[in-house]
Design a protein around this motif. Structure first.
Motif, mmCIF file in Angstrom:
data_model
loop_
_atom_site.group_PDB
_atom_site.id
_atom_site.type_symbol
_atom_site.label_atom_id
_atom_site.label_comp_id
_atom_site.label_asym_id
_atom_site.label_seq_id
_atom_site.Cartn_x
_atom_site.Cartn_y
_atom_site.Cartn_z
ATOM 1 N N ILE A 12 0.844 -1.195 0.000
ATOM 2 C CA ILE A 12 0.000 0.000 0.000
ATOM 3 C C ILE A 12 0.882 1.248 0.000
ATOM 4 C CG2 ILE A 12 -1.459 1.324 1.605
ATOM 5 C CD1 ILE A 12 -3.191 -1.062 1.900
ATOM 6 N N GLN A 13 0.533 2.178 -0.890
ATOM 7 C CA GLN A 13 1.322 3.402 -1.014
ATOM 8 C C GLN A 13 1.073 4.317 0.184
ATOM 9 O OE1 GLN A 13 3.440 4.042 -3.704
ATOM 10 N NE2 GLN A 13 2.955 1.871 -3.999
ATOM 11 N N PRO A 14 2.106 5.057 0.608
ATOM 12 C CA PRO A 14 1.881 5.960 1.744
ATOM 13 C C PRO A 14 0.889 7.071 1.375
ATOM 14 C CG PRO A 14 4.118 6.175 0.885
ATOM 15 C CD PRO A 14 3.466 5.084 0.105
ATOM 16 N N ILE A 15 0.273 7.622 2.398
ATOM 17 C CA ILE A 15 -0.711 8.691 2.170
ATOM 18 C C ILE A 15 -0.011 9.942 1.632
ATOM 19 C CG2 ILE A 15 -0.542 9.555 4.552
ATOM 20 C CD1 ILE A 15 -3.641 9.977 4.356
ATOM 21 N N ARG A 16 -0.710 10.627 0.706
ATOM 22 C CA ARG A 16 -0.144 11.872 0.170
ATOM 23 C C ARG A 16 -0.536 13.025 1.079
ATOM 24 N NH1 ARG A 16 -2.707 10.635 -4.445
ATOM 25 N NH2 ARG A 16 -3.977 12.493 -4.159
ATOM 26 N N GLU A 17 0.301 14.058 1.075
ATOM 27 C CA GLU A 17 0.040 15.279 1.832
ATOM 28 C C GLU A 17 -1.379 15.781 1.529
ATOM 29 O OE1 GLU A 17 2.443 16.642 3.784
ATOM 30 O OE2 GLU A 17 1.081 18.270 4.382
#
Ligand SMILES: Cc1ncc(COP(=O)(O)O)c(C=O)c1O
Length: 502
Positions: A12-17
């Motif tokens: 899972i990709q990290p959350i974007r700003e």
């Protein structure tokens, strides 16, 4: 029973700003489902386990799951937990965002000028993957539609239909259905007409499109209610007409203001039995004033009675068409709200002088409505099932409205004033604090609630901020869940929390 899929190995990709937490989780899980990292039919961990694994609140995980469930990626929860849907929803459908973005300049680059102004800014309603969501307002109680009965009628009609009904159909529509409609609108709405004045359309929307294209020239002025029904506005724009937004007050469209704004308008589009979206019933005095104006100016009135059957209190109101002695009123009705949306059958009651033109125009669009669907509907009406269904729904919707009002009183008092609807499938709730309805709606939508802001339906005439809440298509349990969630939303700041705040 399959072991719950571990979400450990999903990359899972990290959350974007700036991204909302629940949306990030939803997007990541959806991507994992679509590219096969999460297999159809596999069990998914509980919201509690997932919340712990990612250090999220359970509400965040539930909101992501609810969205996936509503789009058909997750099946209904059973005693054994929740599962990835098997089969998955059709991929092209599944990729449809909840509300498709308005056409971008790139996507309209190849269109004609007419194509551009016909389509610009239009938001498509998403195809339904789930039903009864709080506070969806454009679907009736499809969960209670008598599917077995409909199937039996359909089976009988299909077995007995003559071979000729598989051949070319009538541009005006299937004659037995037109006869049944003429009888029904005569009895229910005082609309005296015969089958030869009725054209069956693909819902009320096609009726509006045909009417505006046939009766208006570019730049003709048209009175529209403000706030009002965007579908009518879009169709007017497509016809090149100039919409003149007219304020609506407690009596409905303000005819005096309209006459001052555009005395010689060619046409007035109104929803007098249940003003869209506020739900006002047009007063008798306004009905008479509108008819007098149309008779004097030789203008048309389009009476859109899209859900006139659902009236819960107050005395029944006569339709404009039943009061019209000048032949100015064109009456539009639809079965999409009275039966179910995907039926896509509606109708128009026309003055005789324009019937042939409408038949010709219909044949240019799509020749004619599907004969066998019309035959099933005709039989459903003639056997008395339609009348029975509408009476049953009226009772149920009235109960659902009471449930919403009681829940509102308990959980939203001081924040929202929910107006008990006297008709229709939705109501308005005034925001007591005066806070922006758009901001609240946006936040509520991010939690999966299907609310609309009153200001989304206004053109120039400002109203106090309000929320448009559907109730008819929502089960009492869903109304309860929706009101409790809305209460949380309204008591939190309108600023969406960032991850570090959660
Ligand atoms: C006021 C009004 N008119 C017409 C329509 C269109 O109905 P249909 O689905 O039959 O095209 C709607 C649908 O929501 C509506 O709200």
């Amino acid at each position: 029973m399959g072991k719950a899929e571990s979400f450990q190995d999903l990359s899972i990709q990290p959350i974007r700003e700036g991204q909302e937490l629940w949306r990030w989780l939803y997007m990541e899980l959806r991507a994992a489902i679509l590219d096969g990292r999460l297999k159809p039919g596999s069990r998914i961990p509980s919201s509690r386990a997932l919340a712990q694994q990612y250090s999220l609140s359970r509400g965040t995980v539930t909101a992501a799951f609810d969205q996936l469930r509503s789009e058909g990626y997750i099946g209904a929860q059973t005693g054994a937990g929740s599962f990835i849907a098997n089969p998955l929803p059709d991929e092209s459908v599944a990729m449809t965002p909840a509300v498709s973005p308005p056409a971008t300049p790139q996507s309209t680059a190849t269109l004609s000028n007419r194509g551009r102004f016909t389509t610009e800014g239009i938001r498509l309603l998403p195809a339904s993957h789930s039903l009864g969501k709080a506070f969806r307002s454009y679907e009736p109680a499809i969960d209670l539609f008598p599917v077995d009965l409909w199937s039996r009628v359909a089976g009988r009609v299909l077995r007995r239909a003559p071979r000729s009904s598989y051949g070319q159909g009538d541009a005006l529509g299937y004659l037995p259905l037109r006869r049944a409609i003429a009888e029904y609108v005569g009895a229910a709405r005082g609309v005296r007409c015969h089958a030869g004045q009725i054209i069956v359309t693909s819902g009320a929307q096609q009726a509006l499109d045909l009417i505006f294209r046939l009766l208006l020239d570019p730049d003709d002025e048209v009175w529209i209610e403000d706030p009002g029904y965007p579908g009518a506005h879009y169709a007017l724009r497509a016809a090149g007409a100039r919409a003149v937004p007219v304020p609506v007050d407690a009596e409905g469209l303000d005819v005096a203001s309209a006459s001052a704004l555009s005395p010689n308008a060619k046409l007035a589009y109104v929803t007098p039995s249940n003003q869209f979206p506020i739900g006002i019933t047009m007063s008798q005095a306004r009905r008479e004033a509108l008819l007098t104006w149309a008779a004097r100016e030789g203008s048309w009135i389009i009476e859109d009675e899209y859900d006139a059957e659902y009236r819960y209190s107050g005395s029944p109101v006569a339709s404009l068409r039943s009061l019209d002695s000048a032949g100015a009123v064109i009456y539009v009705g639809t079965f999409t709200k009275m039966l179910f949306n995907s039926l896509r059958l509606g109708f128009v009651v026309l003055p005789e002088r324009v019937v042939d033109a409408f038949a010709a125009a219909r044949s240019v669009c799509d020749r004619h409505p599907p004969t066998l669907d019309q035959a099933i509907l005709a039989e459903f009406i003639l056997e008395g099932y339609f009348g029975h269904h509408v009476r049953r729904m009226r009772q149920i919707y009235s109960e659902r409205m009471s449930v919403l009002a009681e829940l509102g009183e308990r959980h939203l008092k001081g924040a929202l004033r929910i107006v008990p609807a006297v008709s229709g499938m939705r109501t308005v709730a005034w925001i007591e604090s005066g806070e922006s309805d758009l901001a609240i709606t946006q936040l509520a939508r991010s939690h999966g609630l299907e609310l609309a802001a009153l200001s989304e339906f206004t053109v120039t005439h400002k109203h106090p901020p309000g929320l448009i809440m559907g109730f008819a298509g929502c089960t009492p349990a869903e109304l309860r869940r929706g009101v409790e969630l809305l209460a949380t939303v309204m008591h939190t700041s309108v600023t969406v929390p960032t991850r570090s705040q959660t």
